[in-house]
Design an enzyme around this catalytic site. Structure first.
Site, PDB file in Angstrom:
ATOM      1  N   THR A  71     -68.672  25.801  70.152  1.00  0.00           N
ATOM      2  CA  THR A  71     -69.950  26.809  69.061  1.00  0.00           C
ATOM      3  C   THR A  71     -71.309  26.367  70.284  1.00  0.00           C
ATOM      4  OG1 THR A  71     -70.491  25.444  68.126  1.00  0.00           O
ATOM      5  CG2 THR A  71     -68.799  26.983  67.409  1.00  0.00           C
ATOM      6  N   GLN A  73     -73.842  25.329  68.541  1.00  0.00           N
ATOM      7  CA  GLN A  73     -74.030  24.332  67.787  1.00  0.00           C
ATOM      8  C   GLN A  73     -73.142  22.850  67.963  1.00  0.00           C
ATOM      9  OE1 GLN A  73     -77.128  23.651  66.549  1.00  0.00           O
ATOM     10  NE2 GLN A  73     -78.154  24.650  66.885  1.00  0.00           N
ATOM     11  N   SER A  74     -72.475  23.484  69.371  1.00  0.00           N
ATOM     12  CA  SER A  74     -71.240  21.952  69.516  1.00  0.00           C
ATOM     13  C   SER A  74     -72.291  20.999  69.797  1.00  0.00           C
ATOM     14  CB  SER A  74     -70.746  22.114  69.990  1.00  0.00           C
ATOM     15  OG  SER A  74     -70.103  21.423  71.315  1.00  0.00           O
ATOM     16  N   ASN A  75     -71.231  19.334  69.024  1.00  0.00           N
ATOM     17  CA  ASN A  75     -71.948  18.264  69.503  1.00  0.00           C
ATOM     18  C   ASN A  75     -71.104  17.501  70.534  1.00  0.00           C
ATOM     19  OD1 ASN A  75     -73.701  17.758  67.066  1.00  0.00           O
ATOM     20  ND2 ASN A  75     -71.843  17.687  65.634  1.00  0.00           N
ATOM     21  N   CYS A  77     -70.570  19.416  73.019  1.00  0.00           N
ATOM     22  CA  CYS A  77     -71.306  20.121  74.232  1.00  0.00           C
ATOM     23  C   CYS A  77     -72.260  19.952  74.426  1.00  0.00           C
ATOM     24  CB  CYS A  77     -71.410  22.237  74.049  1.00  0.00           C
ATOM     25  SG  CYS A  77     -69.743  22.885  73.711  1.00  0.00           S
TER      26      CYS A  77
END
Ligand SMILES: *Cc1c(COP(=O)(O)O)cnc(C)c1O
Length: 329
Positions: A71, A73-75, A77
């Site tokens: 997403t 907000q992916s940590n 990524c």
């Protein structure tokens, strides 16, 4: 057993700390935290442990680009984007759902790290995921790049090494503070962390932790299949001298809420309680939900009284910054 190469990027070992004030506030429970939120700043959280192996593999294969998914907000990524910037690699992030026009939290950092991103709706991405990934890789090849793909959470057999190694680290620390037996709780989503923890716990000489995973997405049958697949694949690929059975997996169910990344009041209360009593910040997607399970267990005297309970703090602080209205309550 063949241990793959890694590129050291995380600050290790991360601290194992006792939450004295919280324990007192909860009637004298013994609560500890393994602070994997402190693996770094830009590369903070659990994902960096897995990426140490994935990026070593990418460089050994002469790749110049990492491609992954999540997403906005992916940590995972954000950690991938940070690692790429640090090592001079190109980073391509495949987002679902679409990233908002003005980036916040993790996504803001992705932009600063110079990561390229492409977005799809949740429905389209899940319906066409394989095609989207393959097309992206083919386009990058055609443009003269040498990309390496890793799925969400680096949930591939190689990524499991992050927590195989972390369990060695934690088991040693538990011994140093005199904990012979404890319960260990962690959030589970992509499964790479839990698979690594399960395998790592089988591989240490004297396992000290009984491990409980708290799903923050999907249902238990999905996680049994997914974590089982990862464990079995890693055992086969790296010739690990252990045997996997589904009975090794233990879940504390009932903490997903309405959906992945949809916070609920009890999780936000858990987040605020820990912030106020210990000055430690959870995140609304993963750790606050898993910590809710820990608090319920402590209040029911199931955890933290007969033996210590340890929470694996997997990070996620930047996603808090994307939800200001929600968090102030
Ligand atoms: C990704 C993540 C998890 C879950 O780890 P998985 O390996 O995907 O199961 C837990 N906590 C945080 C903060 C994360 O970013």
């Amino acid at each position: 057993m063949f241990e793959p190469q890694r590129i050291p990027l995380a600050h290790l070992p991360t601290p194992l700390v006792k939450l004295e004030r919280l324990g007192r506030a909860l009637g004298g429970a013994e609560i500890w935290m393994k602070r994997d939120d402190l693996t770094g700043l830009e590369v903070s959280g659990n994902k960096i442990r897995n990426l140490e192996y994935v990026v070593a593999d990418a460089l050994a294969d002469d790749c110049d680009t990492l491609v992954t998914e999540g997403t906005p907000q992916s940590n995972h990524c954000r950690a991938t984007a940070a690692v790429c910037a640090r090592l001079g690699l190109h980073c391509v992030l495949l987002f679902r759902p679409e990233a908002p026009a003005s980036p916040t939290g993790n996504h803001l950092l992705d932009v600063l790290f110079g990561a390229e991103s492409r977005s799809w709706s949740r429905e389209e991405f899940s319906a066409r995921r394989e095609t989207i990934v393959n097309t992206t890789l083919a386009e990058l090849h055609a443009a003269g790049r040498r990309p390496r793909w890793t799925p969400s959470g680096a949930a591939e057999p190689l990524g499991c090494w992050g927590y195989i190694r972390a369990m060695r680290e934690l088991t040693q620390q538990l011994g140093e503070v005199g904990i012979a037996r404890c319960d260990l709780l962690l959030a589970v989503s992509s499964g790479a962390t839990y698979a690594g923890v399960v395998l790592g716990n089988l591989l240490v000489e004297k396992p000290a932790a009984e491990v409980w995973a708290v799903p923050v997405s999907d249902d238990v049958s999905y996680h049994v299949a997914n974590v089982g697949r990862l464990c079995s694949a890693a055992i086969l690929r790296y010739d690990l001298p252990v045997e996997y059975r589904d009975e090794l997996l233990r879940f504390l169910d009932g903490y997903v809420g309405a959906d992945y990344a949809v916070p609920y009041p009890a999780a936000l209360d858990a987040l605020r309680l820990l912030a106020r009593t210990e000055g430690i910040i959870l995140d609304p997607v993963y750790t606050a939900k898993a910590f809710c399970a820990l608090l319920d267990g402590v209040r029911a005297r199931r955890f933290g009284f007969d033996r210590p309970v340890v929470f694996l703090q997997t990070g996620g602080i930047f996603s808090d910054l994307a939800w200001p209205e929600l968090l102030v309550g």
